[in-house]
Write a protein that holds these residues in place. Structure first.
Motif, PDB file in Angstrom:
ATOM      1  N   GLY A 122     -31.560 -34.752 -18.222  1.00  0.00           N
ATOM      2  CA  GLY A 122     -31.039 -34.157 -17.003  1.00  0.00           C
ATOM      3  C   GLY A 122     -30.319 -35.146 -16.112  1.00  0.00           C
ATOM      4  O   GLY A 122     -29.393 -34.783 -15.382  1.00  0.00           O
ATOM      5  N   GLY A 123     -30.732 -36.409 -16.159  1.00  0.00           N
ATOM      6  CA  GLY A 123     -30.116 -37.431 -15.322  1.00  0.00           C
ATOM      7  C   GLY A 123     -30.969 -37.758 -14.109  1.00  0.00           C
ATOM      8  O   GLY A 123     -32.043 -37.179 -13.881  1.00  0.00           O
ATOM      9  N   ILE A 124     -30.483 -38.703 -13.317  1.00  0.00           N
ATOM     10  CA  ILE A 124     -31.252 -39.217 -12.185  1.00  0.00           C
ATOM     11  C   ILE A 124     -31.380 -38.174 -11.073  1.00  0.00           C
ATOM     12  O   ILE A 124     -32.467 -37.952 -10.531  1.00  0.00           O
ATOM     13  CB  ILE A 124     -30.593 -40.501 -11.646  1.00  0.00           C
ATOM     14  CG1 ILE A 124     -30.623 -41.605 -12.708  1.00  0.00           C
ATOM     15  CG2 ILE A 124     -31.304 -40.959 -10.373  1.00  0.00           C
ATOM     16  CD1 ILE A 124     -29.893 -42.844 -12.303  1.00  0.00           C
ATOM     17  N   ILE A 125     -30.271 -37.516 -10.729  1.00  0.00           N
ATOM     18  CA  ILE A 125     -30.296 -36.577  -9.600  1.00  0.00           C
ATOM     19  C   ILE A 125     -31.216 -35.380  -9.866  1.00  0.00           C
ATOM     20  O   ILE A 125     -32.043 -35.044  -9.011  1.00  0.00           O
ATOM     21  CB  ILE A 125     -28.863 -36.123  -9.253  1.00  0.00           C
ATOM     22  CG1 ILE A 125     -28.043 -37.318  -8.761  1.00  0.00           C
ATOM     23  CG2 ILE A 125     -28.893 -35.021  -8.206  1.00  0.00           C
ATOM     24  CD1 ILE A 125     -26.604 -37.005  -8.441  1.00  0.00           C
ATOM     25  N   PRO A 126     -31.123 -34.709 -11.032  1.00  0.00           N
ATOM     26  CA  PRO A 126     -32.076 -33.622 -11.287  1.00  0.00           C
ATOM     27  C   PRO A 126     -33.528 -34.086 -11.279  1.00  0.00           C
ATOM     28  O   PRO A 126     -34.410 -33.370 -10.782  1.00  0.00           O
ATOM     29  CB  PRO A 126     -31.661 -33.108 -12.672  1.00  0.00           C
ATOM     30  CG  PRO A 126     -30.219 -33.473 -12.788  1.00  0.00           C
ATOM     31  CD  PRO A 126     -30.102 -34.785 -12.086  1.00  0.00           C
ATOM     32  N   THR A 127     -33.774 -35.279 -11.822  1.00  0.00           N
ATOM     33  CA  THR A 127     -35.141 -35.804 -11.808  1.00  0.00           C
ATOM     34  C   THR A 127     -35.617 -36.033 -10.382  1.00  0.00           C
ATOM     35  O   THR A 127     -36.765 -35.702 -10.023  1.00  0.00           O
ATOM     36  CB  THR A 127     -35.217 -37.122 -12.594  1.00  0.00           C
ATOM     37  OG1 THR A 127     -34.759 -36.908 -13.935  1.00  0.00           O
ATOM     38  CG2 THR A 127     -36.642 -37.659 -12.623  1.00  0.00           C
ATOM     39  N   TYR A 128     -34.748 -36.583  -9.559  1.00  0.00           N
ATOM     40  CA  TYR A 128     -35.096 -36.808  -8.145  1.00  0.00           C
ATOM     41  C   TYR A 128     -35.403 -35.479  -7.452  1.00  0.00           C
ATOM     42  O   TYR A 128     -36.376 -35.379  -6.685  1.00  0.00           O
ATOM     43  CB  TYR A 128     -33.941 -37.519  -7.448  1.00  0.00           C
ATOM     44  CG  TYR A 128     -34.165 -37.744  -5.965  1.00  0.00           C
ATOM     45  CD1 TYR A 128     -34.856 -38.866  -5.514  1.00  0.00           C
ATOM     46  CD2 TYR A 128     -33.683 -36.834  -5.030  1.00  0.00           C
ATOM     47  CE1 TYR A 128     -35.071 -39.069  -4.155  1.00  0.00           C
ATOM     48  CE2 TYR A 128     -33.896 -37.031  -3.673  1.00  0.00           C
ATOM     49  CZ  TYR A 128     -34.580 -38.150  -3.246  1.00  0.00           C
ATOM     50  OH  TYR A 128     -34.795 -38.337  -1.903  1.00  0.00           O
TER      51      TYR A 128
END
Length: 288
Positions: A122-128
């Motif tokens: 998902g990447g950094i932003i979705p994880t955040y």
């Protein structure tokens, strides 16, 4: 392996020289870090190469170990490493054993979905956003839950379990054991090389993790050791403490002392698990 004859002796000599160079290149950064952490400022500024200390001082370590922030970050990192690794192993072992059983329905689909996450994330932003919506910001659980399972380690463990003779499982079932009994009484005791290897992989990753802490932890009271180390490396370029004879540079010395303090625990634990590495990884990667 020793080779005979002129060509064999030449090959062996080349191996010795090459591996010696590799060993020196590998060890020197650690040695240089240690030397810089124990030499006075004048000696550090006098040369860019530090092979052997001419004078020794432990002022940097004395100052470092007197910092409450260091011990708090040690405590946070120990908690993350112990609890996080335990959670990692519980999920990995249970999932790997289930996926190693041919009787599991939908095994291929599940494996495809797991491997898919290795190639596309998902990447950094979705994880955040997920961590924030779950209310785990500024919590040690933000450093544990999102990385509770590693697909690569799961595949290694699954292959290890699959390499075991089916007769052991069938014999246990005939004796009346259920799946949990087979797992804890037969499979796990026979899988200690792989389990020890994967445990060390998880523990070292947990110990060295600082990337997630940068995004999810803003409270300095919850900083793990690696984030504390990062702050020491970037924020203490030329700080001084004390006066007169006790004055020393808090830049290079304290930074290298912090690096050693963060590295030594893992370096001390590694030799006890080293014997499991080759056996665990090779058996997990090759089905006999």
């Amino acid at each position: 392996m020793q080779y005979t004859g002129r060509a064999g002796k030449l090959f062996n000599s080349f191996n010795v020289v090459f591996l010696t160079i590799v060993a020196i290149v590998t060890v020197y950064p650690f040695w240089d870090t240690f030397v810089v952490s124990i030499i006075p400022l004048e000696e550090y500024l006098g040369s860019s190469i530090h092979l052997f200390p001419k004078a020794i001082t432990f002022e940097a370590y004395t100052y470092l170990f007197s910092m409450n922030e260091l011990w708090k970050s040690y405590g946070v990192t120990l908690f993350i490493t112990v609890v996080g690794t335990a959670l990692n192993m519980i999920l990995t072992v249970l999932a790997a054993y289930a996926l190693s059983r041919p009787s599991l329905k939908g095994q291929r689909v599940i494996m495809f979905l797991l491997v898919f996450t290795m190639m596309f994330s998902g990447g950094i932003i979705p994880t955040y956003l997920v961590v924030k919506d779950l209310g785990m910001m500024n919590s040690v659980w933000a450093l544990i839950i999102p990385s509770a399972l590693n697909t690569y380690n799961l595949i290694i463990m699954k292959n290890f379990f699959s390499s075991m003779p089916d007769g052991l499982v069938e014999a246990a079932k005939i004796d009346g054991s259920n799946d949990l009994g087979i797992l804890f009484k037969i499979v796990i005791p026979l899988s200690m090389p792989a389990i020890s290897t994967i445990t060390l992989f998880y523990a070292v990753t947990r110990w060295n993790d600082f990337f997630n802490a940068i995004f999810f932890i803003s409270d300095k009271e919850l900083w793990p050791l690696q984030l504390f180390l990062r702050s020491m490396l970037f924020e203490n370029e030329s700080s001084y403490s004390g006066g007169g004879d006790s004055m020393f540079l808090l830049g290079p010395s304290i930074k290298m002392a912090t690096v050693m303090a963060a590295s030594i625990p893992v370096m001390l634990i590694y030799p006890f698990f080293q014997k499991y590495f080759i056996n665990g990884v090779l058996i997990g990667g090759v089905k006999e």
